[in-house]
Scaffold this motif. Structure first.
Motif, PDB file in Angstrom:
ATOM      1  N   LEU A 295       0.841  -1.179   0.000  1.00 53.50           N
ATOM      2  CA  LEU A 295       0.000   0.000   0.000  1.00 53.50           C
ATOM      3  C   LEU A 295       0.884   1.240   0.000  1.00 53.50           C
ATOM      4  CD1 LEU A 295      -2.945   1.141   0.294  1.00 53.50           C
ATOM      5  CD2 LEU A 295      -2.452   1.302   2.753  1.00 53.50           C
ATOM      6  N   ILE A 296       0.614   2.152  -0.908  1.00 49.96           N
ATOM      7  CA  ILE A 296       1.259   3.475  -0.916  1.00 49.96           C
ATOM      8  C   ILE A 296       0.144   4.484  -0.715  1.00 49.96           C
ATOM      9  CG2 ILE A 296       2.604   5.171  -2.226  1.00 49.96           C
ATOM     10  CD1 ILE A 296       3.587   2.781  -3.979  1.00 49.96           C
ATOM     11  N   VAL A 297       0.230   5.232   0.384  1.00 52.18           N
ATOM     12  CA  VAL A 297      -0.774   6.254   0.642  1.00 52.18           C
ATOM     13  C   VAL A 297      -0.071   7.581   0.852  1.00 52.18           C
ATOM     14  CG1 VAL A 297      -2.467   4.670   1.621  1.00 52.18           C
ATOM     15  CG2 VAL A 297      -0.840   5.823   3.132  1.00 52.18           C
ATOM     16  N   ALA A 298      -0.784   8.653   0.573  1.00 55.34           N
ATOM     17  CA  ALA A 298      -0.212   9.988   0.752  1.00 55.34           C
ATOM     18  C   ALA A 298      -1.289  10.949   1.225  1.00 55.34           C
ATOM     19  CB  ALA A 298       0.395  10.491  -0.566  1.00 55.34           C
ATOM     20  N   SER A 299      -0.817  11.989   1.882  1.00 60.61           N
ATOM     21  CA  SER A 299      -1.665  13.132   2.153  1.00 60.61           C
ATOM     22  C   SER A 299      -2.101  13.693   0.804  1.00 60.61           C
ATOM     23  CB  SER A 299      -0.853  14.174   2.929  1.00 60.61           C
ATOM     24  OG  SER A 299      -1.387  15.467   2.775  1.00 60.61           O
ATOM     25  N   PRO A 300      -3.310  14.242   0.698  1.00 62.96           N
ATOM     26  CA  PRO A 300      -3.751  14.810  -0.574  1.00 62.96           C
ATOM     27  C   PRO A 300      -3.114  16.159  -0.903  1.00 62.96           C
ATOM     28  CG  PRO A 300      -5.450  15.100   1.078  1.00 62.96           C
ATOM     29  CD  PRO A 300      -4.370  14.267   1.711  1.00 62.96           C
ATOM     30  N   LEU A 301      -2.355  16.737   0.037  1.00 66.22           N
ATOM     31  CA  LEU A 301      -1.690  18.004  -0.263  1.00 66.22           C
ATOM     32  C   LEU A 301      -0.622  17.770  -1.325  1.00 66.22           C
ATOM     33  CD1 LEU A 301      -1.454  19.485   3.350  1.00 66.22           C
ATOM     34  CD2 LEU A 301      -3.129  20.013   1.555  1.00 66.22           C
ATOM     35  N   GLU A 302      -0.531  18.687  -2.271  1.00 66.21           N
ATOM     36  CA  GLU A 302       0.304  18.495  -3.462  1.00 66.21           C
ATOM     37  C   GLU A 302       1.733  18.094  -3.125  1.00 66.21           C
ATOM     38  OE1 GLU A 302       2.071  20.943  -7.288  1.00 66.21           O
ATOM     39  OE2 GLU A 302       0.485  21.864  -6.108  1.00 66.21           O
ATOM     40  N   ARG A 303       2.333  18.704  -2.112  1.00 64.20           N
ATOM     41  CA  ARG A 303       3.732  18.411  -1.805  1.00 64.20           C
ATOM     42  C   ARG A 303       3.949  16.947  -1.422  1.00 64.20           C
ATOM     43  NH1 ARG A 303       1.422  21.674   2.241  1.00 64.20           N
ATOM     44  NH2 ARG A 303       1.914  21.169   4.433  1.00 64.20           N
ATOM     45  N   ALA A 304       2.963  16.333  -0.770  1.00 63.44           N
ATOM     46  CA  ALA A 304       3.083  14.919  -0.395  1.00 63.44           C
ATOM     47  C   ALA A 304       2.708  14.013  -1.569  1.00 63.44           C
ATOM     48  CB  ALA A 304       2.196  14.623   0.810  1.00 63.44           C
ATOM     49  N   ARG A 305       1.618  14.332  -2.241  1.00 61.75           N
ATOM     50  CA  ARG A 305       1.178  13.511  -3.380  1.00 61.75           C
ATOM     51  C   ARG A 305       2.254  13.439  -4.453  1.00 61.75           C
ATOM     52  NH1 ARG A 305       0.127  14.817  -8.011  1.00 61.75           N
ATOM     53  NH2 ARG A 305      -0.201  17.019  -7.574  1.00 61.75           N
ATOM     54  N   ARG A 306       2.842  14.594  -4.785  1.00 58.98           N
ATOM     55  CA  ARG A 306       3.878  14.639  -5.824  1.00 58.98           C
ATOM     56  C   ARG A 306       5.134  13.894  -5.372  1.00 58.98           C
ATOM     57  NH1 ARG A 306       5.222  14.186 -10.754  1.00 58.98           N
ATOM     58  NH2 ARG A 306       6.811  15.593 -11.538  1.00 58.98           N
ATOM     59  N   THR A 307       5.484  14.027  -4.104  1.00 58.84           N
ATOM     60  CA  THR A 307       6.647  13.297  -3.581  1.00 58.84           C
ATOM     61  C   THR A 307       6.429  11.797  -3.713  1.00 58.84           C
ATOM     62  OG1 THR A 307       7.257  15.073  -2.053  1.00 58.84           O
ATOM     63  CG2 THR A 307       8.044  12.860  -1.507  1.00 58.84           C
ATOM     64  N   ALA A 308       5.234  11.325  -3.387  1.00 57.50           N
ATOM     65  CA  ALA A 308       4.932   9.894  -3.508  1.00 57.50           C
ATOM     66  C   ALA A 308       5.108   9.423  -4.946  1.00 57.50           C
ATOM     67  CB  ALA A 308       3.509   9.612  -3.024  1.00 57.50           C
ATOM     68  N   GLU A 309       4.617  10.204  -5.890  1.00 57.00           N
ATOM     69  CA  GLU A 309       4.738   9.834  -7.310  1.00 57.00           C
ATOM     70  C   GLU A 309       6.196   9.760  -7.741  1.00 57.00           C
ATOM     71  OE1 GLU A 309       2.480  12.903  -9.208  1.00 57.00           O
ATOM     72  OE2 GLU A 309       0.548  11.996  -8.689  1.00 57.00           O
ATOM     73  N   LEU A 310       6.982  10.771  -7.374  1.00 52.73           N
ATOM     74  CA  LEU A 310       8.382  10.821  -7.802  1.00 52.73           C
ATOM     75  C   LEU A 310       9.236   9.761  -7.108  1.00 52.73           C
ATOM     76  CD1 LEU A 310       8.848  14.696  -7.890  1.00 52.73           C
ATOM     77  CD2 LEU A 310       8.675  13.149  -9.863  1.00 52.73           C
ATOM     78  N   ALA A 311       8.917   9.470  -5.844  1.00 48.57           N
ATOM     79  CA  ALA A 311       9.736   8.526  -5.070  1.00 48.57           C
ATOM     80  C   ALA A 311       9.439   7.069  -5.399  1.00 48.57           C
ATOM     81  CB  ALA A 311       9.536   8.768  -3.580  1.00 48.57           C
ATOM     82  N   THR A 312       8.247   6.795  -5.929  1.00 47.28           N
ATOM     83  CA  THR A 312       7.893   5.400  -6.223  1.00 47.28           C
ATOM     84  C   THR A 312       7.709   5.135  -7.707  1.00 47.28           C
ATOM     85  OG1 THR A 312       5.514   5.783  -6.002  1.00 47.28           O
ATOM     86  CG2 THR A 312       6.734   5.174  -3.981  1.00 47.28           C
ATOM     87  N   GLY A 313       7.644   6.198  -8.511  1.00 42.56           N
ATOM     88  CA  GLY A 313       7.451   6.020  -9.945  1.00 42.56           C
ATOM     89  C   GLY A 313       6.009   5.707 -10.327  1.00 42.56           C
ATOM     90  N   ARG A 314       5.092   5.887  -9.377  1.00 43.89           N
ATOM     91  CA  ARG A 314       3.680   5.619  -9.663  1.00 43.89           C
ATOM     92  C   ARG A 314       2.809   6.432  -8.708  1.00 43.89           C
ATOM     93  NH1 ARG A 314       6.618   1.792  -7.359  1.00 43.89           N
ATOM     94  NH2 ARG A 314       5.885   0.468  -5.685  1.00 43.89           N
ATOM     95  N   ALA A 315       1.553   6.535  -9.044  1.00 45.09           N
ATOM     96  CA  ALA A 315       0.618   7.265  -8.184  1.00 45.09           C
ATOM     97  C   ALA A 315       0.357   6.455  -6.923  1.00 45.09           C
ATOM     98  CB  ALA A 315      -0.690   7.512  -8.926  1.00 45.09           C
TER      99      ALA A 315
END
Length: 194
Positions: free
Chosen positions: A55-75
């Motif tokens: 499971l990959i979850v993130a805060s919906p705030l852009e700074r966290a959501r974008r970090t999750a995408e860049l750090a894992t290569g997926r949404a």
């Protein structure tokens, strides 16, 4: 004090945001990553990107959501409002003071007790369902874990985009340290396609 389910998880604070750069309290303001923050998130992918996280979850705030995408290569699998940073009310977008008033209730914001209750309830809902999730969020989450461990949220600010391992130890304690490859060795890896 609320109790956190005693299961480990990986945590990643977002990369440098525009508020971090300007040394201002972002709280729940939706501020973007800086170019450096994007680079930091990409750097985190060296450790996080090939792990098949359950499971990959993130805060919906852009700074966290974008970090999750860049750090894992997926949404992320999902965005969870309960992972948002603390609402700092009138303090949001003000300069970060030398000593943060963590335990005080900011005017128009979220009390410390309410913030702790929200974060613990959100984490418990995730940890009861998933083993070793990756949670991408904000430094306040680590302050809650510190508080559960020691009774105080005080301590150094969590570094931007440095993967952390958060795990129970003893009967009540919590360990927070940089993530090691061995912490997630039990998880499958993503296959590389050519």
């Amino acid at each position: 004090m609320p109790e956190l389910i005693r299961r480990p998880f990986a945590f990643l604070r977002h990369g440098q945001s525009t508020s971090n750069l300007n040394r201002r309290i972002a709280g729940q303001r939706d501020v973007p990553l800086t170019a450096q923050g994007e680079r930091e998130a990409h750097q985190a992918s060296l450790l996080l990107g090939d792990v098949a996280w359950p499971l990959i979850v993130a805060s919906p705030l852009e700074r966290a959501r974008r970090t999750a995408e860049l750090a894992t290569g997926r949404a992320p699998h999902c965005l969870i409002g309960g992972l948002k940073e603390r609402h700092w009310g009138e303090h949001e977008e003000h300069p970060i003071p030398e000593t943060m008033p963590y335990l005080l209730s900011p005017e128009g914001g979220e009390s410390w007790a309410d913030f702790v209750t929200r974060i613990v309830a959100t984490l418990n809902a995730l940890l009861v369902e998933h083993e070793t999730p990756l949670i991408v969020g904000h430094s306040g989450l680590i302050r809650v874990i510190r508080y559960l461990d020691s009774g105080s949220p005080e301590g150094p600010r969590t570094d931007n985009a440095i993967p952390q391992w958060v795990a129970p130890y003893g009967t009540r304690g919590w360990e927070i340290r940089p993530l090691r490859e061995s912490d997630v060795a039990h998880l499958p890896r993503l296959s590389k396609t050519t």
